[in-house]
Design a protein around this motif. Structure first.
Motif, short mmCIF file in Angstrom:
data_model
loop_
_atom_site.label_atom_id
_atom_site.label_comp_id
_atom_site.label_asym_id
_atom_site.label_seq_id
_atom_site.Cartn_x
_atom_site.Cartn_y
_atom_site.Cartn_z
N THR A 151 7.39 -18.03 -18.10
CA THR A 151 8.27 -17.02 -18.32
C THR A 151 8.00 -16.54 -19.77
OG1 THR A 151 9.85 -18.70 -19.07
CG2 THR A 151 9.99 -17.97 -16.89
N THR A 152 7.33 -17.12 -20.49
CA THR A 152 7.12 -16.51 -21.88
C THR A 152 5.64 -16.65 -22.22
OG1 THR A 152 7.24 -18.65 -22.88
CG2 THR A 152 9.33 -17.44 -22.67
N ASN A 153 5.06 -16.16 -23.46
CA ASN A 153 3.89 -16.42 -23.86
C ASN A 153 3.55 -17.71 -24.65
OD1 ASN A 153 2.56 -14.09 -22.99
ND2 ASN A 153 3.61 -12.95 -24.36
N ASP A 154 4.58 -18.73 -24.54
CA ASP A 154 4.45 -19.96 -25.40
C ASP A 154 3.30 -20.93 -24.78
OD1 ASP A 154 6.29 -19.14 -27.17
OD2 ASP A 154 8.06 -20.01 -26.06
N SER A 155 2.71 -21.50 -25.50
CA SER A 155 1.84 -22.46 -24.98
C SER A 155 1.40 -23.72 -25.95
CB SER A 155 0.26 -21.86 -24.60
OG SER A 155 -0.26 -21.24 -25.71
N GLN A 163 8.46 -28.20 -18.85
CA GLN A 163 9.51 -27.71 -17.69
C GLN A 163 8.79 -27.66 -16.56
OE1 GLN A 163 11.46 -24.13 -19.23
NE2 GLN A 163 12.37 -25.19 -21.04
N MET A 164 9.73 -27.58 -15.34
CA MET A 164 9.15 -27.36 -14.16
C MET A 164 8.60 -26.05 -13.92
SD MET A 164 9.72 -30.18 -12.61
CE MET A 164 9.44 -30.86 -14.35
N GLY A 165 7.25 -26.03 -13.37
CA GLY A 165 6.74 -24.76 -13.22
C GLY A 165 5.95 -24.39 -14.29
N ASP A 166 5.71 -25.13 -15.30
CA ASP A 166 4.97 -24.83 -16.58
C ASP A 166 3.33 -24.77 -15.95
OD1 ASP A 166 6.61 -24.44 -18.56
OD2 ASP A 166 6.71 -26.31 -19.51
N ALA A 167 2.40 -23.93 -16.48
CA ALA A 167 1.21 -23.97 -16.01
C ALA A 167 0.31 -24.93 -16.75
CB ALA A 167 0.50 -22.52 -16.25
#
Length: 348
Positions: free
Chosen positions: A12-16, A53-57
């Motif tokens: 949902t964001t550009n955070d990695s 979090q759930m769904g993180d790539a």
């Protein structure tokens, strides 16, 4: 040998986050039996600076090779061990979505295109299938179940095995022959252990295909003997219905194993010749010994579920193994920099 990439990215964001320094040796499992590819791993919790979090790539690479791309579906937090145990699945997981589709006459490739588009996943038909599958109502079925029906029908009718896999974010439809390799596992070649099993528990040497007609009181029984290639027909009178039966058996295996019989119901529009063909097809599929081979070997990225290789073992020559091409249905790699191994289940 080392983990060259381990990035977790918020969708949902550009955070990695680069978590290579936090991850313990991951396990990557691929499976051709209609299961998603899985990456299981543990992360060390240091000052709670990052919580997945759930769904993180998840993007994982080994020795400079891209191996896995998927999404986190579960996480278990352990206070005592100060770790987070995660399970991520590749895009095949979205083929577990359910749907209701009335299929027209269509090819496996066309059905693959439709369900992958419906699931919203990147896809590619690597090997096209031209065999026409008959009309079918798939009500409240998963996309996996729909594709499984098509793949099994193509195999039964043409002898060509197809399978699906996720190739680092792209779901592909392939022929098993397409991913055959010249790799050899066995004596003095990567092998560390194996287990071989034979069974006839799910075999059959007699097949009956039955078609019922409630408006008559006669039963037609057609018997086909695989050994003599002869067909015999007789008519029986019953008190309730007319049932047309096509029967195929293997006299040699009946003598050796005893009679192992299965019954299949035919569609009402099947004629006698089609029923006999169906009986012969089922007999070819079932009239054999089931063989299971499980192998433990030194890790090699060229081997994953669906990638055929040659297995060689002097100890198994008694069972017909000198060197044999095998099809791995499930492969689990454990990426330990000090001891990279793979556990393989193969179809023979």
């Amino acid at each position: 040998m080392t983990i060259s990439k381990f990035i977790i990215k918020r969708r949902t964001t550009n955070d990695s986050w680069d978590v290579r320094s936090l991850v313990l040796p991951p396990k990557w499992t691929t499976d051709t039996t209609y299961e998603a590819g899985e990456l299981s791993f543990e992360l060390l919790m240091i000052d709670n600076t990052f919580i997945p979090q759930m769904g993180d790539a998840v993007y994982f690479g080994w020795n400079g090779n891209n191996v896995f791309m998927g999404y986190i579906f579960s996480a278990e937090y352990s206070k005592d061990n100060k770790t987070i145990s995660c399970v991520a699945y590749d895009k095949l997981r979205y083929l577990k979505n359910q749907d209701s589709i009335v299929w027209p006459v269509s090819t496996l490739s066309q059905r693959f295109e439709r369900v992958t588009k419906a699931a919203g996943i990147t896809h590619k038909v690597v090997n096209n299938s031209t065999y026409k599958l008959k009309t079918e109502v798939a009500d409240q079925k998963t996309y996996f179940e729909m594709l499984q029906t098509g793949i099994e029908n193509v195999l039964s009718a043409t002898g060509t095995r197809y399978y699906i896999r996720d190739n680092y974010g792209t779901v592909e439809l392939l022929k098993a022959q397409q991913t055959q390799t010249d790799l050899i596992l066995g004596d003095a070649s990567l092998l560390t252990d194996f287990n071989y099993t034979q069974s006839i528990d799910q075999s059959a040497n007699t097949v009956k295909v039955i078609r019922e007609d409630k408006h008559s009181k006669k039963r037609k029984v057609v018997t086909y003997d695989e050994k003599t290639k002869k067909k015999k027909t007789k008519t029986e009178t019953t008190s309730w219905t007319t049932t047309t039966v096509k029967h195929a058996d293997s006299a040699d295996h009946i003598k050796q194993w005893g009679r192992l019989q299965i019954v299949e119901k035919a569609d009402n529009d099947m004629n006698d010749a089609q029923m006999l063909t169906k009986a012969k097809q089922l007999l070819r599929e079932k009239n054999k010994i089931s063989q299971t081979l499980k192998v433990t070997a030194i890790g090699l990225l060229g081997i994953r579920a669906g990638t055929s290789f040659y297995f060689r073992s002097q100890e198994l020559k008694t069972f017909g193994f000198g060197q044999k091409l095998v099809f791995p249905t499930k492969v689990t790699h454990t990426f330990d920099p000090n001891d990279w191994t793979m556990d393989i289940e193969v179809l023979i």
